[in-house]
Design a protein around this motif. Structure first.
Motif, PDB file in Angstrom:
ATOM      1  N   GLU A  11      -6.129   4.599  -0.421  1.00 30.35           N
ATOM      2  CA  GLU A  11      -6.433   5.168   0.891  1.00 30.35           C
ATOM      3  C   GLU A  11      -7.275   4.227   1.734  1.00 30.35           C
ATOM      4  N   THR A  12      -8.254   3.543   1.100  1.00 34.47           N
ATOM      5  CA  THR A  12      -9.091   2.601   1.865  1.00 34.47           C
ATOM      6  C   THR A  12      -8.256   1.433   2.380  1.00 34.47           C
TER       7      THR A  12
ATOM      8  N   TYR B 199       2.103   6.359  -4.242  1.00 34.73           N
ATOM      9  CA  TYR B 199       2.083   7.597  -3.466  1.00 34.73           C
ATOM     10  C   TYR B 199       2.165   8.788  -4.421  1.00 34.73           C
TER      11      TYR B 199
ATOM     12  N   SER C  57       0.837  -1.210   0.000  1.00 32.25           N
ATOM     13  CA  SER C  57       0.000   0.000   0.000  1.00 32.25           C
ATOM     14  C   SER C  57       0.866   1.252   0.000  1.00 32.25           C
TER      15      SER C  57
ATOM     16  N   LEU D 141      -6.311   6.117  -6.461  1.00 27.11           N
ATOM     17  CA  LEU D 141      -5.789   6.725  -5.232  1.00 27.11           C
ATOM     18  C   LEU D 141      -6.775   6.570  -4.077  1.00 27.11           C
ATOM     19  N   GLU D 142      -8.064   6.649  -4.381  1.00 20.28           N
ATOM     20  CA  GLU D 142      -9.063   6.430  -3.338  1.00 20.28           C
ATOM     21  C   GLU D 142      -9.011   4.995  -2.822  1.00 20.28           C
TER      22      GLU D 142
ATOM     23  N   ARG E  77      -5.020   1.583   3.111  1.00 18.74           N
ATOM     24  CA  ARG E  77      -4.183   2.099   4.204  1.00 18.74           C
ATOM     25  C   ARG E  77      -4.982   2.256   5.490  1.00 18.74           C
ATOM     26  N   GLU E  78      -6.242   2.588   5.349  1.00 14.52           N
ATOM     27  CA  GLU E  78      -7.091   2.769   6.533  1.00 14.52           C
ATOM     28  C   GLU E  78      -7.260   1.481   7.318  1.00 14.52           C
TER      29      GLU E  78
END
Length: 432
Positions: free
Chosen positions: A321-322, A276, A272, A317-318, A324-325
């Motif tokens: 982010e999910t 970046y 993940s 990219l979204e 990484r969450e």
């Protein structure tokens, strides 16, 4: 009289063939021992002398001729020992099955010591202890298939044994590449034995694989119609996530492959943190082997690739982010590694089935596979008039050009190149 001769820094074994056997063996037997160390060369030369004197003896008996006049090429002072000290055994000539016909005889070397396949395999493993487990399994599989064909000990093999094995594999209609790989493993094993002084020669060295009458299957790029079928399938239009598809991987892996030209395993093993936003160049994807569970095909595979604007538009990219969450190390956590630890191994098998079956995509052309996304990307780069060195840098291809091996490709021209690539189909947005 000596069996050894030093030539251009390497010791050679030499022995002159008896006049009566020149037609069968040639006038001189000469073998490069591939060492400049006399201490290593000497025992190998003695073993070779034992083998060849035994061959000459057996050939003489078979032809019912006198074993006399064997002369050795003298150079260096290693005295030739009597036959009995070399362990030469006198074997009786074979009896012809019927008058007027003599069965051709294969003359096998006689060794004072036996060499097992395990001895050779252990020597091969010691040379490089960093080999992939899959390579060791392939070597063991090649040995197993070879031993199903012939039980002749490694030290007694002759070239015709390996040639017969090659022909046996070809008769089974195996692909030329498969036959070449199996013969290559056997040749490598025998070469290791020769280099270690366990064998007198590598009888498989240089054995040719005949070219196929029909050209080898060449992978091709996807057509626009095929890409349309892929990106309008249920995976994208209905959010279908089949068993074996690795969750969201079944949607993202094809899109990333098309828009970057990356290999399947390079995408499947992304962490993940490997996607970046660079402060100067925007969103990028880092292909690396920093993690012990990551691996690369070549040194040139290690690279940073700018992300295509279409991947950003459809929500990559979204998605990152999910992931990484939920604190997932891997970008595609649902992928199950195969027995070799490859995160894309099992998924690749699923995609191949999905590509071919009617319940999937129904694309039956065998020249189309997941790697066709990479072919397609290279074609798109050429259509965009991107210089070869730039799109090689994007895809991690290593050039044979010496000048291209100096310096590094800056990221700025890669960003411009990716922006110039026009995808032939619209990628669908993935709803999270």
């Amino acid at each position: 009289m000596s069996y050894l001769a030093l030539h251009h820094g390497s010791y050679y074994f030499q022995i002159r063939v008896p006049a009566a056997l020149v037609a069968q063996f040639g006038p001189i037997i000469r073998v490069n021992l591939q060492t400049a160390d006399r201490g290593i060369a000497r025992p190998i030369a003695l073993r070779l002398a034992s083998d060849w004197l035994a061959r000459f003896s057996t050939a003489h008996e078979t032809a019912r001729s006198d074993f006399a006049g064997v002369s050795l090429i003298a150079e260096g002072g290693l005295e030739s020992p009597p036959l009995e000290l070399l362990g030469v055994q006198q074997r009786p000539a074979p009896v012809a099955p019927s008058a007027g016909f003599v069965t051709p005889q294969i003359i096998r070397p006689l060794h004072a010591r036996s060499v097992s396949d395990d001895d050779l395999l252990d020597a091969w493993k010691r040379i490089d202890r960093t080999r992939e487990a899959s390579t060791e399994r392939e070597m063991q599989a090649a040995i197993r298939v070879f031993r199903q064909f012939t039980k002749v000990p490694a030290a007694e093999l002759v070239r015709s044994d390996v040639a017969a094995f090659r022909d046996h594999l070809l008769d089974k209609k195996l692909a030329r590449a498969t036959v070449s790989k199996k013969i290559g493993f056997i040749s490598t094993l025998l070469q290791v034995g020769f280099d270690a002084g366990l064998l007198s020669e590598n009888v498989a060295r240089g054995l040719k694989i005949p070219k196929a009458k029909v050209p080898t299957l060449v992978r091709r790029a996807f057509t626009v119609a095929e890409l349309t079928r892929i990106f309008t399938s249920r995976v994208y239009s209905q959010g279908f996530r089949p068993i074996g598809g690795g969750g969201e991987a079944c949607a993202w892996l094809p899109m990333i492959a098309l828009a970057t030209g990356a290999r399947l395993e390079e995408i499947a093993q992304l962490r993940s943190s490997d996607i970046y936003v660079d402060g100067f160049h925007g969103p990028v994807m880092r292909i690396t082997d920093e993690d012990p569970e990551q691996r690369l095909k070549t040194e040139g595979s290690r690279r940073t690739v700018p992300l295509h604007p279409d991947l950003i538009r459809v929500g990559l990219l979204e998605y990152v982010e999910t992931i990484r969450e939920i604190s997932s190390k891997w970008l595609f956590p649902a992928l199950e590694p195969d027995h070799d630890g490859r995160r894309g191994g099992n998924w690749g098998k699923w995609f191949q089935r999905y590509l071919r079956t009617r319940s999937g995509l129904g694309i039956s052309d065998p020249t189309v596979v997941f790697h066709s996304f990479r072919h397609t990307f290279k074609t798109l780069c050429r259509a965009a008039m991107i210089p070869e060195d730039v799109h090689d840098a994007l895809t991690g291809h290593v050039s044979a050009s010496i000048s291209r091996q100096y310096g590094e490709m800056p990221l700025a021209p890669l960003v411009a190149a990716i922006a110039a690539v026009k995808l032939p189909v619209a990628l669908p947005r993935i709803q999270l």
